[in-house]
Design a protein around this motif. Structure first.
Motif, short mmCIF file in Angstrom:
data_model
loop_
_atom_site.label_atom_id
_atom_site.label_comp_id
_atom_site.label_asym_id
_atom_site.label_seq_id
_atom_site.Cartn_x
_atom_site.Cartn_y
_atom_site.Cartn_z
N VAL A 1 98.98 61.36 36.57
CA VAL A 1 100.23 60.73 36.16
C VAL A 1 100.50 61.02 34.69
O VAL A 1 99.58 61.18 33.90
N SER A 2 101.78 61.09 34.32
CA SER A 2 102.17 61.37 32.94
C SER A 2 101.97 60.14 32.07
O SER A 2 102.61 59.11 32.27
N ASP A 3 101.11 60.27 31.08
CA ASP A 3 100.80 59.17 30.15
C ASP A 3 101.93 59.05 29.12
O ASP A 3 102.30 60.04 28.49
N GLN A 4 102.46 57.85 28.95
CA GLN A 4 103.55 57.63 27.98
C GLN A 4 103.15 56.70 26.84
O GLN A 4 104.00 56.27 26.06
N VAL A 5 101.88 56.37 26.72
CA VAL A 5 101.41 55.44 25.70
C VAL A 5 100.41 56.14 24.79
O VAL A 5 99.44 56.74 25.25
N LEU A 6 100.65 56.06 23.48
CA LEU A 6 99.74 56.66 22.50
C LEU A 6 98.43 55.87 22.44
O LEU A 6 98.44 54.65 22.57
N PRO A 7 97.30 56.56 22.21
CA PRO A 7 97.13 58.01 22.16
C PRO A 7 97.13 58.58 23.58
O PRO A 7 96.55 58.01 24.48
N GLU B 1 91.06 64.92 29.50
CA GLU B 1 91.21 65.42 28.13
C GLU B 1 91.90 64.37 27.28
O GLU B 1 92.94 63.82 27.66
N ASP B 2 91.33 64.06 26.11
CA ASP B 2 91.98 63.21 25.12
C ASP B 2 92.94 64.08 24.31
O ASP B 2 92.52 64.98 23.58
N ILE B 3 94.24 63.80 24.45
CA ILE B 3 95.24 64.67 23.83
C ILE B 3 95.70 64.15 22.48
O ILE B 3 96.02 64.90 21.58
N GLY B 4 95.73 62.81 22.28
CA GLY B 4 96.17 62.24 21.03
C GLY B 4 97.68 62.23 20.93
O GLY B 4 98.38 62.06 21.93
N PRO B 5 98.25 62.43 19.73
CA PRO B 5 99.71 62.31 19.56
C PRO B 5 100.48 63.59 19.82
O PRO B 5 101.69 63.62 19.65
N ARG B 6 99.83 64.67 20.27
CA ARG B 6 100.50 65.97 20.29
C ARG B 6 101.57 66.07 21.36
O ARG B 6 102.65 66.57 21.13
N LEU B 7 101.28 65.64 22.57
CA LEU B 7 102.24 65.74 23.66
C LEU B 7 101.82 64.79 24.76
O LEU B 7 100.69 64.31 24.79
N VAL B 8 102.77 64.47 25.65
CA VAL B 8 102.46 63.60 26.77
C VAL B 8 101.39 64.25 27.63
O VAL B 8 101.41 65.46 27.88
N GLY B 9 100.43 63.46 28.09
CA GLY B 9 99.32 64.01 28.83
C GLY B 9 99.48 63.89 30.33
O GLY B 9 99.91 62.86 30.84
N TYR B 10 99.15 64.96 31.04
CA TYR B 10 99.14 64.93 32.50
C TYR B 10 98.48 66.21 33.00
O TYR B 10 98.39 67.21 32.27
N ALA B 11 98.04 66.18 34.25
CA ALA B 11 97.58 67.38 34.94
C ALA B 11 98.67 67.78 35.92
O ALA B 11 99.00 67.02 36.82
N ILE C 1 78.68 75.60 44.55
CA ILE C 1 79.12 74.25 44.19
C ILE C 1 80.61 74.10 44.49
O ILE C 1 81.42 74.98 44.16
N HIS C 2 80.96 73.00 45.13
CA HIS C 2 82.35 72.70 45.46
C HIS C 2 82.97 71.99 44.25
O HIS C 2 82.62 70.87 43.92
N HIS C 3 83.90 72.66 43.58
CA HIS C 3 84.52 72.15 42.36
C HIS C 3 85.94 71.67 42.63
O HIS C 3 86.61 72.10 43.59
N VAL C 4 86.43 70.80 41.74
CA VAL C 4 87.83 70.47 41.68
C VAL C 4 88.32 70.85 40.29
O VAL C 4 87.56 70.75 39.31
N PHE C 5 89.55 71.33 40.20
CA PHE C 5 90.11 71.77 38.93
C PHE C 5 91.38 70.99 38.62
O PHE C 5 92.15 70.66 39.54
N ALA C 6 91.61 70.71 37.35
CA ALA C 6 92.83 70.06 36.89
C ALA C 6 93.40 70.88 35.73
O ALA C 6 92.71 71.11 34.73
N ALA C 7 94.64 71.33 35.88
CA ALA C 7 95.32 72.09 34.83
C ALA C 7 96.20 71.13 34.04
O ALA C 7 97.19 70.62 34.56
N VAL C 8 95.84 70.83 32.79
CA VAL C 8 96.52 69.80 32.02
C VAL C 8 97.62 70.41 31.17
O VAL C 8 97.70 71.62 30.96
N ALA C 9 98.48 69.53 30.65
CA ALA C 9 99.69 69.98 29.96
C ALA C 9 99.41 70.75 28.68
O ALA C 9 100.26 71.51 28.22
N SER C 10 98.24 70.57 28.09
CA SER C 10 97.91 71.33 26.87
C SER C 10 97.56 72.78 27.18
O SER C 10 97.16 73.52 26.29
#
Length: 375
Positions: free
Chosen positions: A52-58, A78-88, A101-110
């Motif tokens: 989900v898109s995080d809208q609260v700093l940090p 990932e801790d993004i801080g104030p740079r941009l809204v965070g989401y995968a 190994i069975h992996h899961v991947f998340a591509a985040v907005a950064s």
């Protein structure tokens, strides 16, 4: 997150993440077959994952997993801080061919691709690596497995020489590496973005017996075919702007295709495999007309030809200032009484200059009817 439990049931709210989050950016069902060390899981462990898109700093990029009691656990990828809204923007799974190994991947907005694996000892039951496997100039919107290899689409940097964007292939092992496959130029309509959406593996229409990749490039307004087993040769399968201009006449406009993926399904007329591709294309009539209010999609056939269809119901009034706009997601009905004949589609795009497009979404269901007008 909404849920519909039978073909006759109404949609209901399954879970709300709260007003501090803008939207659910990715929803994925993953069944882990191994733990983080590669030990087989008997039985395999299914998990429903959401970003989900995080809208609260940090800001932070988070993935949530549903627990057996129905509650949800928050995992910070990932801790993004104030740079941009965070989401995968996309979540997917893959089994490493070397480590098993069975992996899961998340591509985040950064523009960072993070890897996780099943570990019941940690909150959320997924242990995420602290360092991303792959980074790029902008978002990663899609991934696919072709001929047993994992491919990820990263926004283009416009320079194939720097290997900083485009489509990448994963070389499994310890450590895994990523190699550049194809990067497209930054020409065309850059206002639409420089991503490749809907990366999908399909059977080579030229009869090689291998799988090839197809995807929709935003700025070029093209669906391209990439041949990883043939020197990464690239062919334009469809010029999207030209397709809709030819179909509807001058004034038609095209924005996006394959927002998230290209849904495979059996053609109801002959049983052959086709791919259902949602688009945002505007019919050249004013808002309020049936054609402009409708949403549209493409059907790709195995030979690389394309047809089209529309989503609308004349009995349902649609706000004349917006219409249905974009078709973003497609799913075959999971219900036995609708199996193989009913599909669910959903959409809306808040882009552009009209604020009335915001806080709006739609879901339709129907059987597939395709217009054969373009070979």
């Amino acid at each position: 997150i909404l849920v519909k439990e039978s073909s006759s049931a109404s949609w209901r709210v399954h879970h709300s993440f709260g007003t501090e989050y803008l939207r659910v950016d990715a929803l994925a069902s993953v069944t882990f077959t191994t733990d983080k060390d590669g030990r087989p899981l008997e039985p395999p462990v299914p998990m429903l994952l959401a970003s989900v898109s995080d809208q609260v700093l940090p800001y932070a990029a988070t993935v949530w997993s549903q627990n057996q009691d129905g509650s949800w656990s928050r995992m910070v990828v990932e801790d993004i801080g104030p740079r941009l809204v965070g989401y995968a923007r996309v979540i997917f799974d893959y089994v490493d061919k070397v480590t098993r190994i069975h992996h899961v991947f998340a591509a985040v907005a950064s523009s960072a691709l993070y890897r996780g694996s099943y570990d019941p000892s940690v909150p959320g039951r997924i242990r995420w690596e602290k360092t991303p496997e792959l980074t790029g100039p902008e978002r990663m919107l899609s991934a696919a497995v072709a001929n047993g290899d994992l491919f990820v689409a990263v926004a283009s940097a416009g320079d194939p020489g720097n290997r900083n964007g485009g489509v990448f292939r994963r070389r499994d092992g310890v450590p895994p590496t990523w190699e550049s496959v194809y990067e497209w130029p930054l020409t065309g309509t850059l206002a639409l973005g420089r991503n490749l959406r809907g990366l999908t593996a399909v059977v080579d229409p030229q009869g090689s017996g291998k799988e090839v990749l197809i995807g929709a490039i935003e700025n070029l307004k093209q669906i391209v075919r990439i041949e990883p087993e043939n020197g990464n040769r690239v062919t334009v399968e469809l010029d999207l702007e030209d397709f809709f201009d030819t179909l509807w006449g001058a004034g038609a406009s095209f924005n996006y295709a394959a927002y998230n993926y290209m849904q495979p399904l059996a053609n109801p007329t002959n049983g052959r495999l086709v791919h259902f591709i949602g688009v945002w294309a505007a019919y050249p009539k004013p808002y309020g007309t049936e054609e402009r209010n409708a949403s549209y999609f493409l059907i790709r056939h195995e030979d690389g030809s394309y047809d089209w269809g529309q989503v609308r119901d004349p009995t349902i009034p649609i706000p004349p200032v917006s219409g249905l706009q974009a078709l973003r997601t497609i799913a075959p009905s999971p219900f036995e009484d609708e199996k193989d004949r009913v599909w669910y589609v959903g959409g809306m795009d808040a882009g552009g200059t009209r604020p009335l497009f915001h806080n709006t979404a739609w879901i339709y269901r129907g059987s597939l009817k395709v217009e054969r007008t373009h070979k």
